[in-house]
Design a protein around this motif. Sequence first.
Motif, PDB file in Angstrom:
ATOM      1  N   SER A 292       5.156  19.449   9.995  1.00  0.00           N
ATOM      2  CA  SER A 292       4.314  20.592   9.616  1.00  0.00           C
ATOM      3  C   SER A 292       3.991  20.621   8.130  1.00  0.00           C
ATOM      4  O   SER A 292       3.249  21.479   7.683  1.00  0.00           O
ATOM      5  N   ASN A 293       4.555  19.713   7.377  1.00  0.00           N
ATOM      6  CA  ASN A 293       4.285  19.721   5.934  1.00  0.00           C
ATOM      7  C   ASN A 293       3.560  18.442   5.529  1.00  0.00           C
ATOM      8  O   ASN A 293       3.154  17.660   6.386  1.00  0.00           O
ATOM      9  N   PHE A 294       3.409  18.227   4.216  1.00  0.00           N
ATOM     10  CA  PHE A 294       2.532  17.137   3.760  1.00  0.00           C
ATOM     11  C   PHE A 294       3.235  16.163   2.828  1.00  0.00           C
ATOM     12  O   PHE A 294       2.672  15.734   1.839  1.00  0.00           O
ATOM     13  N   ASP A 295       4.494  15.837   3.147  1.00  0.00           N
ATOM     14  CA  ASP A 295       5.136  14.803   2.338  1.00  0.00           C
ATOM     15  C   ASP A 295       4.918  13.452   3.015  1.00  0.00           C
ATOM     16  O   ASP A 295       4.092  13.327   3.919  1.00  0.00           O
ATOM     17  N   ASP A 296       5.640  12.435   2.573  1.00  0.00           N
ATOM     18  CA  ASP A 296       5.429  11.109   3.155  1.00  0.00           C
ATOM     19  C   ASP A 296       6.693  10.574   3.821  1.00  0.00           C
ATOM     20  O   ASP A 296       6.924   9.380   3.875  1.00  0.00           O
ATOM     21  N   VAL A 297       7.483  11.500   4.338  1.00  0.00           N
ATOM     22  CA  VAL A 297       8.728  11.123   5.016  1.00  0.00           C
ATOM     23  C   VAL A 297       8.422  10.947   6.501  1.00  0.00           C
ATOM     24  O   VAL A 297       7.977  11.888   7.151  1.00  0.00           O
ATOM     25  N   PRO A 298       8.614   9.747   7.053  1.00  0.00           N
ATOM     26  CA  PRO A 298       8.291   9.559   8.477  1.00  0.00           C
ATOM     27  C   PRO A 298       9.309  10.248   9.391  1.00  0.00           C
ATOM     28  O   PRO A 298      10.488  10.335   9.067  1.00  0.00           O
ATOM     29  N   HIS A 299       8.825  10.755  10.516  1.00  0.00           N
ATOM     30  CA  HIS A 299       9.666  11.446  11.501  1.00  0.00           C
ATOM     31  C   HIS A 299       9.746  10.597  12.758  1.00  0.00           C
ATOM     32  O   HIS A 299       8.735  10.280  13.359  1.00  0.00           O
TER      33      HIS A 299
ATOM     34  N   GLN B 159       1.403  11.653   4.672  1.00  0.00           N
ATOM     35  CA  GLN B 159       0.516  11.187   3.594  1.00  0.00           C
ATOM     36  C   GLN B 159       0.026   9.770   3.869  1.00  0.00           C
ATOM     37  O   GLN B 159      -1.144   9.446   3.623  1.00  0.00           O
ATOM     38  N   SER B 160       0.889   8.936   4.384  1.00  0.00           N
ATOM     39  CA  SER B 160       0.481   7.573   4.722  1.00  0.00           C
ATOM     40  C   SER B 160      -0.584   7.573   5.815  1.00  0.00           C
ATOM     41  O   SER B 160      -1.526   6.782   5.776  1.00  0.00           O
ATOM     42  N   ALA B 161      -0.427   8.460   6.787  1.00  0.00           N
ATOM     43  CA  ALA B 161      -1.423   8.552   7.862  1.00  0.00           C
ATOM     44  C   ALA B 161      -2.773   8.987   7.299  1.00  0.00           C
ATOM     45  O   ALA B 161      -3.822   8.434   7.652  1.00  0.00           O
ATOM     46  N   VAL B 162      -2.730   9.968   6.409  1.00  0.00           N
ATOM     47  CA  VAL B 162      -3.979  10.444   5.796  1.00  0.00           C
ATOM     48  C   VAL B 162      -4.616   9.317   4.982  1.00  0.00           C
ATOM     49  O   VAL B 162      -5.824   9.077   5.056  1.00  0.00           O
ATOM     50  N   ASN B 163      -3.794   8.579   4.229  1.00  0.00           N
ATOM     51  CA  ASN B 163      -4.311   7.472   3.420  1.00  0.00           C
ATOM     52  C   ASN B 163      -4.888   6.348   4.282  1.00  0.00           C
ATOM     53  O   ASN B 163      -5.936   5.790   3.965  1.00  0.00           O
ATOM     54  N   LEU B 164      -4.193   6.054   5.370  1.00  0.00           N
ATOM     55  CA  LEU B 164      -4.686   4.993   6.257  1.00  0.00           C
ATOM     56  C   LEU B 164      -6.040   5.379   6.849  1.00  0.00           C
ATOM     57  O   LEU B 164      -6.967   4.562   6.918  1.00  0.00           O
ATOM     58  N   SER B 165      -6.147   6.648   7.225  1.00  0.00           N
ATOM     59  CA  SER B 165      -7.401   7.133   7.793  1.00  0.00           C
ATOM     60  C   SER B 165      -8.546   7.022   6.775  1.00  0.00           C
ATOM     61  O   SER B 165      -9.651   6.584   7.101  1.00  0.00           O
ATOM     62  N   LYS B 166      -8.244   7.388   5.537  1.00  0.00           N
ATOM     63  CA  LYS B 166      -9.260   7.287   4.470  1.00  0.00           C
ATOM     64  C   LYS B 166      -9.679   5.842   4.251  1.00  0.00           C
ATOM     65  O   LYS B 166     -10.857   5.535   4.079  1.00  0.00           O
ATOM     66  N   LEU B 167      -8.681   4.961   4.250  1.00  0.00           N
ATOM     67  CA  LEU B 167      -8.936   3.543   4.026  1.00  0.00           C
ATOM     68  C   LEU B 167      -9.861   2.998   5.106  1.00  0.00           C
ATOM     69  O   LEU B 167     -10.841   2.298   4.816  1.00  0.00           O
ATOM     70  N   LEU B 168      -9.567   3.349   6.349  1.00  0.00           N
ATOM     71  CA  LEU B 168     -10.383   2.865   7.463  1.00  0.00           C
ATOM     72  C   LEU B 168     -11.802   3.414   7.371  1.00  0.00           C
ATOM     73  O   LEU B 168     -12.777   2.706   7.632  1.00  0.00           O
ATOM     74  N   GLU B 169     -11.902   4.656   6.956  1.00  0.00           N
ATOM     75  CA  GLU B 169     -13.224   5.269   6.847  1.00  0.00           C
ATOM     76  C   GLU B 169     -14.027   4.612   5.725  1.00  0.00           C
ATOM     77  O   GLU B 169     -15.218   4.316   5.893  1.00  0.00           O
ATOM     78  N   MET B 170     -13.375   4.371   4.587  1.00  0.00           N
ATOM     79  CA  MET B 170     -14.064   3.720   3.473  1.00  0.00           C
ATOM     80  C   MET B 170     -14.515   2.322   3.856  1.00  0.00           C
ATOM     81  O   MET B 170     -15.620   1.892   3.524  1.00  0.00           O
ATOM     82  N   GLN B 171     -13.659   1.601   4.570  1.00  0.00           N
ATOM     83  CA  GLN B 171     -14.009   0.252   4.987  1.00  0.00           C
ATOM     84  C   GLN B 171     -15.198   0.294   5.960  1.00  0.00           C
ATOM     85  O   GLN B 171     -16.128  -0.500   5.832  1.00  0.00           O
ATOM     86  N   ALA B 172     -15.159   1.265   6.873  1.00  0.00           N
ATOM     87  CA  ALA B 172     -16.266   1.392   7.838  1.00  0.00           C
ATOM     88  C   ALA B 172     -17.573   1.676   7.112  1.00  0.00           C
ATOM     89  O   ALA B 172     -18.646   1.252   7.542  1.00  0.00           O
TER      90      ALA B 172
ATOM     91  N   THR C 154       0.799  -1.210   0.000  1.00  0.00           N
ATOM     92  CA  THR C 154       0.000   0.000   0.000  1.00  0.00           C
ATOM     93  C   THR C 154       0.834   1.263   0.000  1.00  0.00           C
ATOM     94  O   THR C 154       0.289   2.351  -0.017  1.00  0.00           O
ATOM     95  N   GLY C 155       2.152   1.117   0.063  1.00  0.00           N
ATOM     96  CA  GLY C 155       2.993   2.304   0.082  1.00  0.00           C
ATOM     97  C   GLY C 155       2.981   3.038   1.408  1.00  0.00           C
ATOM     98  O   GLY C 155       3.360   4.192   1.450  1.00  0.00           O
ATOM     99  N   PHE C 156       2.517   2.415   2.466  1.00  0.00           N
ATOM    100  CA  PHE C 156       2.614   3.084   3.764  1.00  0.00           C
ATOM    101  C   PHE C 156       4.079   3.291   4.112  1.00  0.00           C
ATOM    102  O   PHE C 156       4.878   2.348   4.043  1.00  0.00           O
ATOM    103  N   SER C 157       4.394   4.488   4.480  1.00  0.00           N
ATOM    104  CA  SER C 157       5.776   4.835   4.778  1.00  0.00           C
ATOM    105  C   SER C 157       5.915   4.965   6.288  1.00  0.00           C
ATOM    106  O   SER C 157       5.202   5.746   6.917  1.00  0.00           O
ATOM    107  N   ILE C 158       6.816   4.158   6.889  1.00  0.00           N
ATOM    108  CA  ILE C 158       6.961   4.214   8.359  1.00  0.00           C
ATOM    109  C   ILE C 158       8.407   4.230   8.808  1.00  0.00           C
ATOM    110  O   ILE C 158       9.317   3.862   8.067  1.00  0.00           O
TER     111      ILE C 158
END
Lengths: 502, 502
Positions: free
Chosen positions: A238-245, A266-279, A150-154
């Motif tokens: 504070s920004n919206f890339d997908d580099v984990p801190h 971005q991965s966090a936002v995507n995961l949240s969307k995925l969970l919402e769509m599944q719900a 899924t491209g989740f970046s961690i």
Amino acid sequence: VKLSFITLLFCILFLTGTIKSQQLTEIDTNYLNYSNKITKTALADTFGYSLLRKLCSFGGRLAGSDHLVKAEDFMINEICKMGFDSVFTQTFSTVNWKRGEIGKFEVRGTKFDTEQQGSSKSEGGWTLGVDGWEKISEGTPATGNGQPATGFSIAAIGGSIGTNGVLKGEVIEISNLSELDSRKDEIKGKIVFFNFPFEQGVYNSFESYGPAVNYRVNGAWRAAQYGAKAILIRSVASNFDDVPHTGTLRYVDTIPKIPAAALGVQSAVNLSKLLEMQANSKLGIDKLEFQLELDCRTEGFTNVRNIIAEIKGSEKKNEIIVIGGHFDSWDVGEGAHDDGAGCVQSIEVLYLMKKLGIKPKRTVRAVLFANEENGLAGGRGYGSTSIGEGNIHYAAIESDRGGFVPRGFDVDSTPEIIVRMQGWLPYFEKTGIDWIKKGGSGADISQIKDVKGLIGFVPDSQRYFIIHHSANDVFNSVDMRELELGSAAITIMTLMISDFGF
Amino acid sequence: VKLSFITLLFCILFLTGTIKSQQLTEIDTNYLNYSNKITKTALADTFGYSLLRKLCSFGGRLAGSDHLVKAEDFMINEICKMGFDSVFTQTFSTVNWKRGEIGKFEVRGTKFDTEQQGSSKSEGGWTLGVDGWEKISEGTPATGNGQPATGFSIAAIGGSIGTNGVLKGEVIEISNLSELDSRKDEIKGKIVFFNFPFEQGVYNSFESYGPAVNYRVNGAWRAAQYGAKAILIRSVASNFDDVPHTGTLRYVDTIPKIPAAALGVQSAVNLSKLLEMQANSKLGIDKLEFQLELDCRTEGFTNVRNIIAEIKGSEKKNEIIVIGGHFDSWDVGEGAHDDGAGCVQSIEVLYLMKKLGIKPKRTVRAVLFANEENGLAGGRGYGSTSIGEGNIHYAAIESDRGGFVPRGFDVDSTPEIIVRMQGWLPYFEKTGIDWIKKGGSGADISQIKDVKGLIGFVPDSQRYFIIHHSANDVFNSVDMRELELGSAAITIMTLMISDFGF
């Protein structure tokens, strides 16, 4: 000009206030010349910037890493060549945490076979690819190619235990700690995903850091209290890339330790969307299965070094002014802003004084503190060591907010001393320093006892949480002029304290 | 607290001075709330940043380019959708300069055949490659592969004539205009290379821009006076990459027009080294031949548009406050900082007022000025047009120093008005604005007559001359939070002027 008593009172309040403070003293032309020369030389020689380039070439400088040892040796060697009055190190022991090789977070979808009546087994797996959900044959791992499907970046959070193989579980998204507490019965056996966003609407980005970093530091033990298997956080950025801190976490002895990792924003936002769509049953998938794998681990202890160089005072040798940053960094970047910048600025203070023939009245000591990021061993160690008979720490200045353009100094001292220092503002006119006010100093120097003034150098904070604790923190993200103005400002402050005193 | 008369006098001097000024007024809580909401909304909505991303996607917006026309149409359409009280354009004619396709500066070395006695003809050519000088067979052009053999990086200066084919000549390096004058007898028939470096040792980088840009603007006619064939300048840039920086030049009617181009800073340094080595016979080459080729040209005139949107004042409709930036840009980048930033900030002022339900007492007008870069047609045109019966321009604010973090406002007005405005500083506390002082405003708004206050927004200048007029000026070089704080600061200033007045 009519100044009523009330106006005068206002005037005094403002002069001692936080917005725009100005204590009126006579300006010493010699020192005004010094400060102009300091700024000009810093910008023209770019000593600190060149040193930072070399320092960053070693890679991230986490305690226990080969990078750190090589960088320590390099820096000691560089400083020894510069001809200061003394150079020495202090060695401490600290925890030896390793990120390991594996950091994966993946999702797999399962669809029950509705055509084959009577069977409740899944027919096969679905993986979430770039084109949406794709069917994969049974038994094929969702991530056969070694990349998260899924491209989740961690990135594992520093100090985290590993997952000891693949950890499978449901994910529950939690917005904040109150929600965690109110949903405590739903947590058991799950991966808790703290999706707490960085508050954008604030000028000083450190004010937004505080509330968000709470989840990185305390999320694991708080979720483990209710039986969570692992946690994920949204990166504190504070920004919206997908580099984990990354960063540190805290475990509590009486509560089980669980693995913890940070998702890129971005991965966090995507995961949240995925969970919402599944719900909302919008995925066309019957079941989501998440897999977390981390092989990070703590391997006992390792040695780290404080690196110290000094110029002896010409009049008050026994009164020491410390200028410091921390030498270690997280492993994911190069530790350029955090805190290579503060280190090279501290050395540059000595360089500039030597180059310009400035002999400070008090002793000026640059301290590159070890292990601020995951233990504070260097800061604590320095604070607790004897500094020699009859010596006192007169003041300390820390630079650990990045190599950005100067804005001001936060001072932890008495109101009288702060007002006195505000009178020095004209000496800083050509450095970007616009204010001096009451405020906290820094993690390392605040360990030093009985100091008349602890001072935090405050550069602009707008871009700090783009790079902080992430792979974005590389030499290229540092601007030459911004860094050098910081060196100039800290040097001038050091000279003022040394020669004018409090 | 004891304040002597002298101290009071100092106090007053400081309060009206330039370093740290503070006029004491009562703070209006309503407006403090407004200003906090403005900052928060700017940072959270990122309206300007999103608009800038779209604007930059069209490419550089030079007068006469398709990019400009498309970007104008896009912007007019965007603004029309936003529901302001009026949107209109003004059309002007300006010079239509084209960069063309060819911009080359190359060097070829010639070695005389010393073994073949009696012959004074050259045996062949040498070209300066990555591995030093390489021999090439006679007649082979030094740049057969279409790339400059030496890697010199250049860009024609805006407005320059072309070379009309390949222009061959010796290069003479000149450090400054005095040297040009004193060596006037050596100039004839040569390419004059003005190698004037950007002065690094200065906090405000605009102070270093002035002396350096003189060579870009006046170098061609000054050298042509003494018979030069062409000029090259060292790019006016504060960093050390090899990206050439363009801009305008000035020709003088009575002096021949000669071609002019800017070398990237690294190319300029390399050229200087090459000339020095040749002068010291360290190249092993008998003769250097330089070739310059530019097909830039002026193709008559083209139309450009000022784009204007306004919110009518609720109390003083006929008193207009202009907020502006310039819509055009140089062709080599995307015009992101210069001055897409100022344009989107100007529109964002109206956006924020509308979004937050702020009804300004005076009319607020955003003006996106045409053609600031090579003609100022929009600024001059706006300044000379009637603004409707009974209307006056009350104030104007320009943002044309990049989308960097706010530092202050320069105000061209009476001392009384400046002191009054300094009293507004507390409203700016959360935007990065630390000062308001006497200073120049901006090229476009300074064309407007009979205005009570002309105000220049001053962001931090450290990174401006990395991007200015170069291919570095792209959307990616703009920081979201820095840009949005600028929008917030300008919006608050507009509201103060509108509702408090001078």
